[in-house]
Motif scaffolding. Structure first.
Motif: not given
Length: 100
Positions: A1-12, A51-59
């Motif tokens: 799910x996190x990858x989908x959110x990151x991808x959507x934010x990057x596309x926007x 998108x960067x925040x969503x990706x860094x959220x796991x860390x």
């Protein structure tokens, strides 16, 4: 799910950045050219930073992205305001038609 959110934010973010870049190239005069990248690219950078925040959220470390976001959203309008003030002081004429 996190990858989908990151991808959507990057596309926007990429969409708004491209729209701002096209506006910078295609619009006919300075004041219009100033408007396009200031508004659209700020949204584009905002999407990419989300998108960067969503990706860094796991860390669990988001402070860097928050500081960058704050800096971008504070400096972009200020720089646009200063550029437009300089253009007005240089008496740069606008080609836009005024409403009657």
């Amino acid at each position: 799910m996190l990858e989908i959110i990151t991808s959507v934010c990057l596309l926007i973010g990429a969409f708004f950045t491209v729209v701002g870049s096209i506006g910078l190239v295609r619009l006919p005069e300075f004041f219009m050219r100033l408007h396009a990248p200031t508004k659209a690219s700020t949204l584009g950078v905002g999407g990419i930073l989300l998108a960067s925040m969503a990706y860094a959220f796991k860390d669990g470390l988001l402070i860097h992205e928050l500081i960058i976001t704050l800096f971008v959203f504070l400096t972009a309008p200020v720089s646009a305001q200063l550029l437009s003030q300089a253009a007005l002081r240089l008496k740069l004429k606008s080609k836009a038609r005024l409403p009657e």
